[in-house]
Design a protein around this motif. Structure first.
Motif, short mmCIF file in Angstrom:
data_model
loop_
_atom_site.label_atom_id
_atom_site.label_comp_id
_atom_site.label_asym_id
_atom_site.label_seq_id
_atom_site.Cartn_x
_atom_site.Cartn_y
_atom_site.Cartn_z
N HIS A 34 42.03 36.15 38.11
CA HIS A 34 41.02 35.52 38.95
C HIS A 34 40.56 34.15 38.43
O HIS A 34 39.68 33.53 39.03
CB HIS A 34 39.80 36.45 39.09
CG HIS A 34 40.15 37.80 39.65
ND1 HIS A 34 40.50 37.97 40.98
CD2 HIS A 34 40.22 39.03 39.07
CE1 HIS A 34 40.75 39.25 41.20
NE2 HIS A 34 40.60 39.91 40.06
N GLN B 136 34.87 43.99 40.72
CA GLN B 136 36.18 43.49 41.13
C GLN B 136 37.28 44.11 40.28
O GLN B 136 38.34 44.50 40.79
CB GLN B 136 36.22 41.97 41.01
CG GLN B 136 37.56 41.35 41.44
CD GLN B 136 37.91 41.67 42.87
OE1 GLN B 136 37.14 41.37 43.78
NE2 GLN B 136 39.07 42.30 43.09
N TRP C 112 38.89 33.35 35.64
CA TRP C 112 37.50 33.43 35.21
C TRP C 112 37.24 32.75 33.86
O TRP C 112 36.09 32.47 33.53
CB TRP C 112 37.08 34.88 35.11
CG TRP C 112 36.87 35.55 36.44
CD1 TRP C 112 36.69 34.93 37.65
CD2 TRP C 112 36.84 36.96 36.70
NE1 TRP C 112 36.52 35.87 38.65
CE2 TRP C 112 36.62 37.13 38.10
CE3 TRP C 112 36.98 38.10 35.90
CZ2 TRP C 112 36.52 38.38 38.69
CZ3 TRP C 112 36.87 39.34 36.50
CH2 TRP C 112 36.66 39.49 37.87
N ASP D 112 44.63 36.62 33.23
CA ASP D 112 43.37 36.27 33.87
C ASP D 112 43.65 35.99 35.35
O ASP D 112 43.68 34.83 35.78
CB ASP D 112 42.78 35.04 33.18
CG ASP D 112 41.46 34.57 33.78
OD1 ASP D 112 40.83 35.36 34.52
OD2 ASP D 112 41.06 33.43 33.52
N SER E 51 31.93 40.90 38.37
CA SER E 51 33.25 40.89 37.73
C SER E 51 33.78 42.31 37.52
O SER E 51 34.95 42.61 37.81
CB SER E 51 33.17 40.16 36.39
OG SER E 51 32.63 38.87 36.54
N ARG F 157 33.41 32.63 33.13
CA ARG F 157 32.85 32.31 34.46
C ARG F 157 31.68 31.32 34.43
O ARG F 157 30.61 31.56 35.03
CB ARG F 157 32.44 33.58 35.18
CG ARG F 157 33.58 34.58 35.36
CD ARG F 157 33.28 35.65 36.39
NE ARG F 157 33.24 35.08 37.73
CZ ARG F 157 33.03 35.79 38.84
NH1 ARG F 157 32.84 37.09 38.76
NH2 ARG F 157 33.01 35.20 40.02
N THR G 243 28.32 39.53 35.60
CA THR G 243 29.10 40.58 34.94
C THR G 243 29.29 41.75 35.88
O THR G 243 30.38 42.34 35.96
CB THR G 243 28.42 41.03 33.64
OG1 THR G 243 28.21 39.90 32.79
CG2 THR G 243 29.27 42.05 32.90
#
Length: 360
Positions: A353, A270, A355, A351, A267, A94, A264
């Motif tokens: 999303h 989510q 990131w 992965d 993340s 990210r 973090t």
């Protein structure tokens, strides 16, 4: 999903180190923040623009004693990590989120923002040079430290006109080697409304050192900071955001102007939602946490941060009363989240999303 647009024509001069030190690296004994990779990225801001982008060997720099940052603390930083997947690929977690938060800090501290192509592009080029420094051991990573500081040679109190942006990296293992013991702080304060609590400004951390050292002498790893007005609400710990599992629900203090907007943390919350775990982001009172501990309704508590990743809390102290957390059960929320994050970072899972940024 955020697509990173990097200008491939970005002009970065490169001075290679005459002799790499990577052969000296003991990957089985990585102490956090003690060893540094071969190179560092530098960009200078003057005359209203970023210029002289360069990568040079990591090492000391010479500065004038009147350098503005030394006297007035106009400096900010970020922390993020690169991971080597099980298949050997290096990816950064990210970076654009860190770039956005870096610029949020810059605006609060009267500093120039930095274009994403310089922040992420410089980082990518640096990691291409120092790719061999990314460890391949379990729970290891390459910690990345971008930072900016004022460089005017002038001791009048005003925002600097010139700045330096830099990135260096450090191979690291786990930040905490054991579950942490924390103390709820109700005397000293980390941040006030209207202040700089949401920014990653060095002064925030300097001001927290004295009460933190006092707590460490009492046997605690970190403090749990409370709000500066009433000491009624839980905010964050010194190196991490916080989350609690109460009656099976994952609860985390909502970021605000006095709580760092943790990447973090964002993340993992989510990921929790993706796993079907009930999540609440809201104000959390000290009384709620203490009562849940006393009544046996709190199953887990942990800190969340780039350095700490997900650090289980073994005990919370409040006004001299030590309140232990129960031993984790099978399928504990923290274990589920740690596994999900590890599987993503080390390439064992998709992965969804977007990131992870690969370093080719």
């Amino acid at each position: 999903m955020h697509t990173i647009m990097i200008d491939t024509s970005l002009d970065i001069s490169i001075e290679n180190t005459p002799q790499s030190r990577v052969a000296e690296l003991d990957q089985d004994n990585l102490k956090f923040g003690r060893q540094f990779s071969d190179h560092m990225f530098i960009a200078d801001y003057r005359d209203g623009q970023w210029q002289e982008l360069r990568i040079v060997p990591f090492g000391p720099m010479e500065f004038n004693p009147a350098l503005a940052v030394i006297h007035y603390g106009q400096t900010i930083f970020e922390g993020l990590k690169a991971y080597r997947s099980d298949a050997g690929q290096v990816r950064v977690f990210r970076p654009s989120a860190n770039w956005a938060r870096f610029n949020l800090s810059a605006e609060r501290m009267c500093m120039p923002t930095i274009p994403e192509e310089i922040f992420v592009g410089g980082l990518k080029k640096l990691l291409q040079l120092d790719e061999a420094w990314v460890p391949n051991r379990p729970q290891s990573s390459l910690y990345i430290r971008p930072f900016m500081f004022a460089t005017d040679e002038y001791i009048g109190i005003r925002p600097s006109d010139t700045y330096r942006f830099m990135i260096f990296t450090s191979p690291v293992g786990a930040y905490y080697s054991e579950p942490v013991r924390v103390k709820i702080e109700t005397e000293y304060t980390r941040a006030f409304p209207g202040g700089t609590g949401y920014a990653k400004s060095a002064g925030n951390y300097a001001g927290a050192l004295y009460p933190t050292v006092k707590a460490q002498k009492q046997g605690f790893h970190q403090l749990i900071w409370t709000d500066g007005l009433e000491h009624k609400y839980i905010e964050e710990a010194g190196t991490m955001n916080l989350a609690f599992v109460i009656d099976g629900k994952l609860i985390s203090p909502q970021p605000s102007e006095t709580i760092l907007h943790g990447i973090t943390r964002n993340s993992l919350l989510q990921m929790a939602r993706d796993l079907g775990i009930s999540v609440e982001e809201r104000r959390v009172t000290v009384d709620e946490v203490v009562t849940a501990l006393r009544d046996g309704k709190m199953q887990e508590a942990f800190g969340i941060g780039t350095a700490a990743t997900l650090a289980p809390i073994a005990m919370i102290s409040y006004q001299g009363e030590e309140l232990p957390l129960p031993s984790p059960t099978d399928n504990a929320v923290g274990d589920q989240l740690r596994k999900a994050l590890d599987d993503l970072r080390y390439g064992r899972a998709e992965d969804p999303h977007g990131w992870l940024m690969p370093i080719e």
